[in-house]
Design a protein around this motif. Structure first.
Motif, short mmCIF file in Angstrom:
data_model
loop_
_atom_site.label_atom_id
_atom_site.label_comp_id
_atom_site.label_asym_id
_atom_site.label_seq_id
_atom_site.Cartn_x
_atom_site.Cartn_y
_atom_site.Cartn_z
N ALA A 35 92.01 19.33 -25.24
CA ALA A 35 93.15 19.64 -26.22
C ALA A 35 93.35 20.93 -26.28
CB ALA A 35 92.85 19.05 -27.54
N ARG A 36 92.60 22.00 -26.32
CA ARG A 36 92.72 23.26 -26.29
C ARG A 36 93.40 23.82 -25.13
NH1 ARG A 36 88.24 26.34 -26.13
NH2 ARG A 36 86.74 24.95 -25.63
N LEU A 37 93.16 23.26 -23.75
CA LEU A 37 93.80 23.45 -22.80
C LEU A 37 95.42 23.05 -22.73
CD1 LEU A 37 91.21 22.56 -19.86
CD2 LEU A 37 91.94 25.13 -20.37
N ARG A 38 95.53 21.97 -23.50
CA ARG A 38 96.91 21.70 -23.65
C ARG A 38 97.72 22.42 -24.69
NH1 ARG A 38 99.04 15.73 -25.25
NH2 ARG A 38 101.39 16.25 -25.30
N THR A 39 96.98 22.94 -25.54
CA THR A 39 97.97 23.53 -26.69
C THR A 39 97.90 25.03 -26.77
OG1 THR A 39 96.01 23.32 -28.36
CG2 THR A 39 97.44 21.69 -28.50
N GLN A 40 96.75 25.52 -26.54
CA GLN A 40 96.65 27.29 -26.23
C GLN A 40 97.34 27.74 -24.96
OE1 GLN A 40 92.70 28.31 -27.65
NE2 GLN A 40 92.62 26.80 -29.09
N THR A 41 98.76 27.56 -25.06
CA THR A 41 99.24 27.88 -23.77
C THR A 41 99.26 29.56 -23.48
OG1 THR A 41 101.45 27.76 -24.77
CG2 THR A 41 100.78 25.90 -23.67
N ASP A 42 99.01 30.28 -24.56
CA ASP A 42 99.02 31.78 -24.52
C ASP A 42 97.83 32.34 -24.32
OD1 ASP A 42 102.05 31.79 -24.62
OD2 ASP A 42 101.89 31.97 -26.82
N ASN A 43 96.90 31.30 -24.36
CA ASN A 43 95.44 32.10 -24.22
C ASN A 43 94.98 32.28 -22.87
OD1 ASN A 43 92.67 32.37 -24.21
ND2 ASN A 43 92.28 30.73 -25.92
N LEU A 44 95.34 33.42 -22.43
CA LEU A 44 95.16 33.63 -20.89
C LEU A 44 93.81 33.46 -20.48
CD1 LEU A 44 97.96 34.92 -21.26
CD2 LEU A 44 97.34 36.55 -19.39
N ALA A 45 92.68 33.67 -20.99
CA ALA A 45 91.42 33.58 -20.74
C ALA A 45 91.04 31.94 -20.63
CB ALA A 45 90.35 34.38 -21.72
N LEU A 46 91.55 31.29 -21.48
CA LEU A 46 91.08 29.88 -21.47
C LEU A 46 92.11 29.12 -20.34
CD1 LEU A 46 89.99 27.29 -22.96
CD2 LEU A 46 92.37 26.99 -24.22
N GLN A 47 93.40 29.82 -20.17
CA GLN A 47 94.32 28.98 -19.12
C GLN A 47 94.01 29.18 -17.78
OE1 GLN A 47 96.51 26.71 -19.76
NE2 GLN A 47 96.22 26.67 -22.02
N ASN A 48 93.58 30.71 -17.37
CA ASN A 48 93.30 30.89 -16.17
C ASN A 48 92.03 30.20 -15.46
OD1 ASN A 48 95.54 32.55 -15.46
ND2 ASN A 48 94.77 34.08 -16.80
N VAL A 49 92.09 28.62 -15.22
CA VAL A 49 90.97 27.89 -14.70
C VAL A 49 90.86 28.27 -13.26
CG1 VAL A 49 91.12 26.25 -16.61
CG2 VAL A 49 92.20 26.17 -14.52
N ALA A 50 89.51 28.22 -12.69
CA ALA A 50 89.33 28.69 -11.41
C ALA A 50 89.84 27.35 -10.65
CB ALA A 50 88.04 28.52 -11.27
N PRO A 51 90.68 27.71 -9.15
CA PRO A 51 91.26 26.78 -8.44
C PRO A 51 90.20 26.06 -8.11
CG PRO A 51 91.19 28.80 -7.32
CD PRO A 51 90.63 29.10 -8.89
N PHE A 52 90.62 24.68 -7.63
CA PHE A 52 89.34 23.84 -7.13
C PHE A 52 89.93 22.94 -6.05
CE2 PHE A 52 90.54 21.82 -11.19
CZ PHE A 52 90.72 20.79 -10.88
N LYS A 53 89.25 22.58 -5.05
CA LYS A 53 89.25 21.56 -4.11
C LYS A 53 89.29 20.21 -4.68
CE LYS A 53 88.37 20.57 0.63
NZ LYS A 53 87.45 20.79 1.71
N VAL A 54 90.32 19.41 -4.54
CA VAL A 54 90.39 17.93 -5.13
C VAL A 54 89.91 16.99 -3.82
CG1 VAL A 54 91.83 16.05 -6.19
CG2 VAL A 54 91.83 18.59 -6.84
N PHE A 55 90.94 17.20 -2.59
CA PHE A 55 90.71 16.30 -1.57
C PHE A 55 90.45 17.21 -0.25
CE2 PHE A 55 92.30 13.22 -4.22
CZ PHE A 55 91.72 12.16 -4.22
N ASP A 56 90.30 16.85 0.74
CA ASP A 56 90.21 17.63 2.05
C ASP A 56 91.47 18.40 2.18
OD1 ASP A 56 88.20 16.19 2.42
OD2 ASP A 56 88.94 15.00 4.30
N ASN A 57 92.69 18.18 1.93
CA ASN A 57 93.85 18.86 1.98
C ASN A 57 94.94 18.99 0.65
OD1 ASN A 57 94.49 16.04 1.62
ND2 ASN A 57 96.59 16.12 3.02
N LEU A 58 94.06 18.92 -0.40
CA LEU A 58 94.82 18.96 -1.68
C LEU A 58 93.77 19.93 -2.57
CD1 LEU A 58 97.20 18.05 -3.40
CD2 LEU A 58 95.81 16.46 -4.47
N TYR A 59 94.36 20.84 -3.26
CA TYR A 59 93.67 21.95 -4.39
C TYR A 59 94.45 22.21 -5.37
CZ TYR A 59 91.28 23.26 0.32
OH TYR A 59 90.44 23.03 1.43
#
Ligand SMILES: [Zn+2]
Length: 301
Positions: A35-59
């Motif tokens: 819910a915080r990730l959805r609503t606190q759109t200006d919270n840079l520290a919260l929003q800047n999640v680390a990138p991650f691999k989901v499938f062999d060819n999708l991140y």
């Protein structure tokens, strides 16, 4: 009386939920991470999640409230959606962190013209020379869209028509024009691989109708089309993580996945249930738009 008051409170909360998109529609506690990730759109520290691999060819290279997805191929990269404002560098940095070169982006697919998806496109085009692909009518809509924060807009490039494909190396994506959220919202139909095993993925580029009767009608028709195409779809890719109430749990399960565990993003039933839900929403929104039109003829487009 206590029960009645509570029931009334729930009903009011439900009504508010339909007019205020920021209210958590997924039934999550307002202070939950999702819910915080959805609503606190200006919270840079919260929003800047680390990138991650989901499938062999999708991140995943998006932030907490809006997505950006990287598809890798044997001949270069494809990016879907580009974020906005303070986050336009986020996908670029994410791509670098993942060990890829953002200058190798060949195409950027913009699911629809809204600025949270398109405002980073000019920057990526400049950096990589990538071609930008968006639905024809959405390029027109972009030039007319309000731009209160003065975002730099990308110049019109590839105007996608229904059924167009984009090929990079041995990877081909099929683009469907499924408007209703915007005039020419795109659906992206493609294959993802998990340890080499293929799965059909589908991204519905704007899964809520825009305002007015015309948009509601168009959206309902689009949902019906997706329903016709859904056989064999095993993976739902969302434009916003909050569209999938379990998105972050899936990400966590993926991070701690052991050999032999099912892939948490492979969920054909979830896709089908979602389309059924969108169909119901679309029908309701169309009825509401018709009722408003009947109440004040001529006021709705
Ligand atoms: Zn949108």
């Amino acid at each position: 009386m206590r029960t009645n008051t509570w029931a009334l409170a729930v009903a009011v909360a439900g009504l508010l939920g339909t007019v205020l998109p920021r209210v958590d529609a997924a039934g999550q506690a307002p202070d939950s991470r999702a819910a915080r990730l959805r609503t606190q759109t200006d919270n840079l520290a919260l929003q800047n999640v680390a990138p991650f691999k989901v499938f062999d060819n999708l991140y995943y290279v998006g932030v907490g409230y809006v997505g950006s997805w990287l598809i890798t191929t044997n001949q270069g990269l494809i990016l879907i959606d580009t974020l906005e404002g303070a986050y336009t560098e986020h996908p670029i940095e994410g791509i670098r962190k993942l060990g890829f070169d953002p200058r190798n982006i060949k195409y950027v697919i913009l699911t629809h013209y809204h600025l949270d998806h398109t405002a980073g496109a000019a920057r990526i085009q400049e950096l990589s020379g990538a071609r930008l692909a968006m639905g024809d009518a959405d390029w027109d809509a972009l030039t007319r869209a309000p731009n209160p924060k003065g975002e730099r807009l990308p110049h019109r490039d590839i105007a996608v028509k229904d059924g167009d494909t984009i090929t990079v190396g041995s990877t081909t994506l099929t683009l469907h024009v499924i408007g209703g959220h915007t005039p020419a919202t795109l659906g992206v139909d493609f294959t993802v691989y998990d340890a080499g095993k293929p799965y059909r993925a589908f991204m519905f580029g704007g899964a809520a109708p825009g305002p007015g009767r015309q948009a509601a009608e168009q959206f309902l028709a689009s949902v019906n089309r997706v329903e016709q195409m859904q056989d064999g779809v095993q993976v739902r890719i969302v434009t916003h993580p909050w569209m999938d109430p379990e998105f972050w749990e899936r990400a966590d399960r993926l991070a701690s996945r052991k050999p032999g565990d099912a892939h948490p993003f492979v969920a054909p039933d979830v896709f089908r249930a979602w389309i059924a839900e969108l169909k119901a929403t679309a029908a309701t929104r169309l009825d509401e738009a018709k009722a408003r039109e009947a109440a004040s003829p001529g006021s709705q487009p």
